[in-house]
Each structure stands twice: as structure tokens, then as C-alpha cells.
Design a protein around this motif. Structure first.
Motif, PDB file in Angstrom:
ATOM      1  N   SER A  27       0.755  -1.184  -0.031  1.00 53.00           N
ATOM      2  CA  SER A  27      -0.022  -0.028   0.016  1.00 53.00           C
ATOM      3  C   SER A  27       0.680   1.334   0.125  1.00 53.00           C
ATOM      4  O   SER A  27       1.758   1.437   0.666  1.00 53.00           O
ATOM      5  CB  SER A  27      -1.030   0.143   1.229  1.00 53.00           C
ATOM      6  N   VAL A  28       0.370   2.253  -0.682  1.00 49.97           N
ATOM      7  CA  VAL A  28       0.864   3.608  -0.441  1.00 49.97           C
ATOM      8  C   VAL A  28       0.566   4.249   0.593  1.00 49.97           C
ATOM      9  O   VAL A  28      -0.528   3.900   1.128  1.00 49.97           O
ATOM     10  CB  VAL A  28       0.380   4.468  -1.845  1.00 49.97           C
ATOM     11  N   THR A  29       1.138   5.139   1.221  1.00 52.39           N
ATOM     12  CA  THR A  29       0.852   5.988   2.357  1.00 52.39           C
ATOM     13  C   THR A  29       0.254   7.197   1.649  1.00 52.39           C
ATOM     14  O   THR A  29       1.144   8.101   1.070  1.00 52.39           O
ATOM     15  CB  THR A  29       1.785   6.313   3.128  1.00 52.39           C
ATOM     16  N   PRO A  30      -1.004   7.823   1.646  1.00 52.14           N
ATOM     17  CA  PRO A  30      -1.551   8.953   1.004  1.00 52.14           C
ATOM     18  C   PRO A  30      -1.191  10.063   1.902  1.00 52.14           C
ATOM     19  O   PRO A  30      -1.205  10.169   3.254  1.00 52.14           O
ATOM     20  CB  PRO A  30      -2.802   8.861   1.034  1.00 52.14           C
ATOM     21  N   THR A  65       0.319  -5.179   2.541  1.00 56.07           N
ATOM     22  CA  THR A  65       1.355  -4.802   3.134  1.00 56.07           C
ATOM     23  C   THR A  65       1.544  -3.244   3.245  1.00 56.07           C
ATOM     24  O   THR A  65       1.518  -2.676   2.326  1.00 56.07           O
ATOM     25  CB  THR A  65       2.593  -5.572   2.557  1.00 56.07           C
ATOM     26  N   ILE A  66       1.824  -3.031   4.472  1.00 56.74           N
ATOM     27  CA  ILE A  66       1.984  -1.454   4.766  1.00 56.74           C
ATOM     28  C   ILE A  66       3.202  -1.034   5.368  1.00 56.74           C
ATOM     29  O   ILE A  66       4.104  -2.040   5.782  1.00 56.74           O
ATOM     30  CB  ILE A  66       0.883  -0.796   5.729  1.00 56.74           C
ATOM     31  N   LEU A  67       3.690   0.164   5.304  1.00 53.41           N
ATOM     32  CA  LEU A  67       5.091   0.585   5.821  1.00 53.41           C
ATOM     33  C   LEU A  67       6.239  -0.028   5.138  1.00 53.41           C
ATOM     34  O   LEU A  67       7.286  -0.169   5.823  1.00 53.41           O
ATOM     35  CB  LEU A  67       5.156   0.410   7.240  1.00 53.41           C
ATOM     36  N   GLY A  68       6.070  -0.227   3.917  1.00 53.21           N
ATOM     37  CA  GLY A  68       7.071  -0.962   3.119  1.00 53.21           C
ATOM     38  C   GLY A  68       7.928   0.386   2.382  1.00 53.21           C
ATOM     39  O   GLY A  68       7.518   1.694   2.720  1.00 53.21           O
ATOM     40  N   MET A  69       8.891   0.089   1.450  1.00 52.36           N
ATOM     41  CA  MET A  69       9.696   1.206   1.180  1.00 52.36           C
ATOM     42  C   MET A  69       8.893   1.978   0.157  1.00 52.36           C
ATOM     43  O   MET A  69       9.190   3.151   0.211  1.00 52.36           O
ATOM     44  CB  MET A  69      10.947   0.722   0.214  1.00 52.36           C
ATOM     45  N   MET A  70       7.711   1.313  -0.433  1.00 54.03           N
ATOM     46  CA  MET A  70       7.230   2.195  -1.495  1.00 54.03           C
ATOM     47  C   MET A  70       5.935   2.687  -0.698  1.00 54.03           C
ATOM     48  O   MET A  70       5.124   3.565  -1.069  1.00 54.03           O
ATOM     49  CB  MET A  70       6.462   1.258  -2.653  1.00 54.03           C
ATOM     50  N   GLY A  71       5.824   2.491   0.843  1.00 55.33           N
ATOM     51  CA  GLY A  71       4.794   3.303   1.290  1.00 55.33           C
ATOM     52  C   GLY A  71       5.586   4.309   2.091  1.00 55.33           C
ATOM     53  O   GLY A  71       4.830   4.682   3.144  1.00 55.33           O
ATOM     54  N   PRO A  88       4.769 -14.231  12.992  1.00 55.47           N
ATOM     55  CA  PRO A  88       5.314 -14.689  11.701  1.00 55.47           C
ATOM     56  C   PRO A  88       6.169 -13.465  10.968  1.00 55.47           C
ATOM     57  O   PRO A  88       5.740 -12.223  10.934  1.00 55.47           O
ATOM     58  CB  PRO A  88       4.073 -14.937  10.805  1.00 55.47           C
ATOM     59  N   ILE A  89       7.302 -13.979  10.579  1.00 61.32           N
ATOM     60  CA  ILE A  89       7.979 -13.107   9.836  1.00 61.32           C
ATOM     61  C   ILE A  89       8.112 -13.326   8.278  1.00 61.32           C
ATOM     62  O   ILE A  89       8.388 -14.373   7.867  1.00 61.32           O
ATOM     63  CB  ILE A  89       9.456 -13.105  10.295  1.00 61.32           C
ATOM     64  N   VAL A  90       8.155 -12.013   7.437  1.00 65.34           N
ATOM     65  CA  VAL A  90       8.142 -12.030   6.100  1.00 65.34           C
ATOM     66  C   VAL A  90       9.804 -11.597   5.836  1.00 65.34           C
ATOM     67  O   VAL A  90       9.984 -10.430   6.231  1.00 65.34           O
ATOM     68  CB  VAL A  90       7.101 -11.049   5.217  1.00 65.34           C
ATOM     69  N   LEU A  91      10.638 -12.633   5.214  1.00 65.17           N
ATOM     70  CA  LEU A  91      11.833 -11.999   5.124  1.00 65.17           C
ATOM     71  C   LEU A  91      11.819 -11.418   3.526  1.00 65.17           C
ATOM     72  O   LEU A  91      11.812 -12.188   2.599  1.00 65.17           O
ATOM     73  CB  LEU A  91      12.769 -13.312   4.928  1.00 65.17           C
ATOM     74  N   GLN A  92      12.339 -10.199   3.493  1.00 68.66           N
ATOM     75  CA  GLN A  92      12.146  -9.498   2.397  1.00 68.66           C
ATOM     76  C   GLN A  92      13.726  -9.383   1.675  1.00 68.66           C
ATOM     77  O   GLN A  92      14.650  -8.996   2.341  1.00 68.66           O
ATOM     78  CB  GLN A  92      11.944  -7.803   2.385  1.00 68.66           C
ATOM     79  N   VAL A 105       2.994  -5.734   8.251  1.00 66.11           N
ATOM     80  CA  VAL A 105       3.613  -4.462   8.501  1.00 66.11           C
ATOM     81  C   VAL A 105       5.049  -4.510   8.474  1.00 66.11           C
ATOM     82  O   VAL A 105       5.804  -5.386   9.026  1.00 66.11           O
ATOM     83  CB  VAL A 105       2.946  -4.021   9.989  1.00 66.11           C
ATOM     84  N   GLY A 106       5.649  -3.622   7.493  1.00 73.42           N
ATOM     85  CA  GLY A 106       7.099  -3.574   7.406  1.00 73.42           C
ATOM     86  C   GLY A 106       7.606  -2.895   9.066  1.00 73.42           C
ATOM     87  O   GLY A 106       7.338  -1.794   9.088  1.00 73.42           O
ATOM     88  N   VAL A 107       8.438  -3.461   9.382  1.00 72.91           N
ATOM     89  CA  VAL A 107       8.986  -2.909  10.555  1.00 72.91           C
ATOM     90  C   VAL A 107      10.615  -2.796  10.733  1.00 72.91           C
ATOM     91  O   VAL A 107      11.110  -2.829  11.554  1.00 72.91           O
ATOM     92  CB  VAL A 107       8.613  -3.994  12.009  1.00 72.91           C
ATOM     93  N   SER A 108      11.304  -2.856   9.541  1.00 76.58           N
ATOM     94  CA  SER A 108      12.592  -2.947   9.165  1.00 76.58           C
ATOM     95  C   SER A 108      13.139  -1.678   9.772  1.00 76.58           C
ATOM     96  O   SER A 108      12.501  -0.555   9.720  1.00 76.58           O
ATOM     97  CB  SER A 108      13.043  -2.874   7.887  1.00 76.58           C
ATOM     98  N   ALA A 109      14.313  -1.533  10.216  1.00 79.72           N
ATOM     99  CA  ALA A 109      14.921  -0.428  11.246  1.00 79.72           C
ATOM    100  C   ALA A 109      16.546  -0.778  11.206  1.00 79.72           C
ATOM    101  O   ALA A 109      16.857  -2.185  11.210  1.00 79.72           O
ATOM    102  CB  ALA A 109      14.168   0.006  12.391  1.00 79.72           C
TER     103      ALA A 109
END
Length: 308
Positions: A15-18, A46-52, A135-139, A80-84
């Protein structure tokens, strides 16, 4: 709460973040675009990704976006993308969104990882930080992170980190990686879900290689849904025909630094969000680019009519 499992499949739209033209989060448009994605065939988001534009949000804003989307989704799965850069931030946001009802957390590799042992150890540390029930999604996105995860190391992570239930496959070229993963599973390795990114540019081939769907964004998410459904059912010719109709716009979205502006322009044109604005630093499309996109949209519409 629906948690991700290794059997997850379909289309999880990134998803984009508007934002408003002034740069504030547009929560009304966020509701609208969530509805839009599901109406166009998404199985999850999927939210809060790089394209979000997650990197442009504060921690408080990230939590607010997650809470709004999870509530709006009404029980449908939200990753939810939680990468940091640090594990503390991953753990803080990950716990918060899981308490809200997220289906899982997506994590990619920080650029500081240089060796295979470091990469393997990192995901074990992430799993310990998030907790055994998350659960983890490995990008796997070396084009962005600069970190290349070999087939062998990825296999060791799957063997050793049970919380990794899904691979977001964005290696490029990476079709052979899908084949090797599925061959290893046929030989006895634990099976995980594979959803593919990179704007969907290799989607028909990825499904044919054994991927379970897509985890990417596009201004026409119905294309992703149709192609995954048809290709998964074995109707590759029809899937390819539909994909090819959208391919010029998919290709245009691949431009580094401009792709998100294209996507937001199309979503705004379709009424899914009120404004195509990107949060600074980031700029919209120049008039020449808008003219090019409009030409591609006209040709795409004509081709889709021919395909009925």
C-alpha cells in the motif's frame, strides 16, 4: 486475528501512504485506498514498506497508520514492515502492530551485513526480538539493500528460524532462486510461502517457477490478482496476455526515484487517493512525464478492450 502461515498465497498489495499536498497523512484517503485494494482483488495488504514511504514517517505515525489500516481491513491479513537499523526499533514497532492485530512483520537486511554468518545470525536475532509467535516475512531485496542472500544462507535461515514463514522475493535476476527453493522443499526442507515483488515485472514467470503470488504495488492491482489467479490455475497464455497489456506501465513504474510518483498519480486519477503528493524529500511528476503516462494509459485501455 489472522496470522500468516507458510500456506499464504495470492496478492498482498504493497500500500501507498497517502499524504495531503502539505505533507500530512491523509487518513480519509488511507481508508479509501484500503477499500480500493480489496475491491480490486487483494487477498491482503502490506503497509509501511519502502514504497509506502515508511522511512519518512515517525514511529508514532507508523503506529497510527498501522492501527487505521488493520481496523479498516476488518480481519483481512495485514503485514507491517518493521525494518529499522536497530533491533530495538524493530521490536517496539513489531510488538505494537501485532497487538493491534497484524498478520505478521516484514523485515529486510540492513546494509551493514557483509558476511553470510552475519546475515544468518541477524534473522535469528530478529526472531528473538519479535517473539516466537510472530510470523516473519523475509524481504530479499538486494537492489535496494546491497545485501545479497545466497541460496545456501537462505536455506539455513529457513531451516533454523521457524518464524520465517514467507519470502518476499525481490532478487534480480532471481527466478533460479525460486526453483532451487522449491526443489529443496521437494527434497524435505520446510516449505514457506513465496510472494514476489519488483513491481511484478516478472510475475508470470515467477508463478510458473513456484511462487504463491505477489507482494508488490501497482496502480492497477486487479492486474496482479488476475495474473496470479490465471497463472496459478495453469492458464499461462491468458495470464500473459493480460500481463502484457499492462507491461508498458509496469515498465514505466520501474524508474528509480520516479516509480512511486507514477503509482500515486495513477491511484489519484482512479480516485483511490485524493492527492498524488509524496512526502518530502520527493517530487511529483513533471508535465512531460504526465503526458507519457497518459499515453500509456490510453494504449493500455485500448488493448484491454481488445482482450475483452
Amino acid at each position: 486475528m489472522t496470522l500468516l502461515t507458510p500456506d499464504a498465497k495470492g496478492v498482498f498489495v504493497i500500500s501507498v501512504t497517502p499524504f495531503t499536498d502539505s505533507g500530512a497523512i491523509d487518513f480519509d484517503s488511507l481508508d479509501r485506498v484500503v477499500d480500493f485494494y480489496f475491491e480490486k482483488g487483494a487477498d491482503g495488504l502490506t503497509i509501511l514498506g519502502m514504497m509506502g514511504e515508511a522511512q519518512k514517517l515517525t514511529q508514532a505515525e507508523s503506529r497510527a497508520v498501522a492501527q487505521r489500516v488493520i481496523k479498516r481491513a476488518g480481519g483481512r491479513p495485514i503485514v507491517v514492515g518493521v525494518s529499522a537499523p536497530g533491533l530495538a526499533a524493530i521490536g517496539e514497532l513489531g510488538k505494537a502492530v501485532m497487538d493491534m492485530g497484524a498478520a505478521g512483520c516484514m523485515v529486510t537486511t540492513p546494509g551493514s551485513l557483509k558476511t553470510d554468518p552475519q546475515i544468518h545470525a541477524y534473522f535469528a536475532q530478529v526472531a528473538a526480538t519479535l517473539g516466537q509467535d510472530v510470523p516473519i516475512v523475509l524481504q530479499d531485496f538486494p537492489l535496494s539493500t546491497g545485501v545479497h542472500i545466497s541460496d545456501e544462507v537462505l536455506g539455513r535461515i529457513i531451516d533454523d528460524v521457524a518464524q520465517v514463514v514467507m519470502l518476499k522475493h525481490e532478487d534480480w535476476p532471481g527466478l533460479a532462486k525460486i526453483t532451487k527453493l522449491r526443489a529443496a522443499e521437494a527434497a524435505g526442507r520446510r516449505r514457506i510461502s513465496i510472494l514476489c515483488g519488483n513491481g511484478g515485472i516478472f510475475l508470470p514467470e515467477e508463478i510458473a517457477r513456484g511462487a504463491n503470488g505477489a507482494m508488490t504495488g501497482f496502480g492497477f492491482p486487479e492486474m496482479l490478482s488476475d495474473v496470479v489467479r490465471l497463472a496459478s490455475a495453469g492458464d499461462m497464455d491468458r495470464a500473459q496476455d493480460i500481463f502484457d497489456a499492462y507491461l508498458p506501465l509496469v515498465r514505466y513504474e520501474q524508474q528509480p526515484g520516479a516509480g512511486l510518483a507514477v503509482r500515486k498519480y495513477v491511484l489519484a486519477k482512479r480516485g483511490a487517493i485524493a492527492s498524488a503528493a509524496l512526502r518530502s524529500p520527493g517530487a511529483g511528476l513533471a508535465p512531460a512525464a504526465i503526458a507519457e503516462v497518459e499515453r500509456l494509459l490510453t494504449r493500455q485501455d485500448n488493448r484491454l478492450k481488445e482482450l475483452n
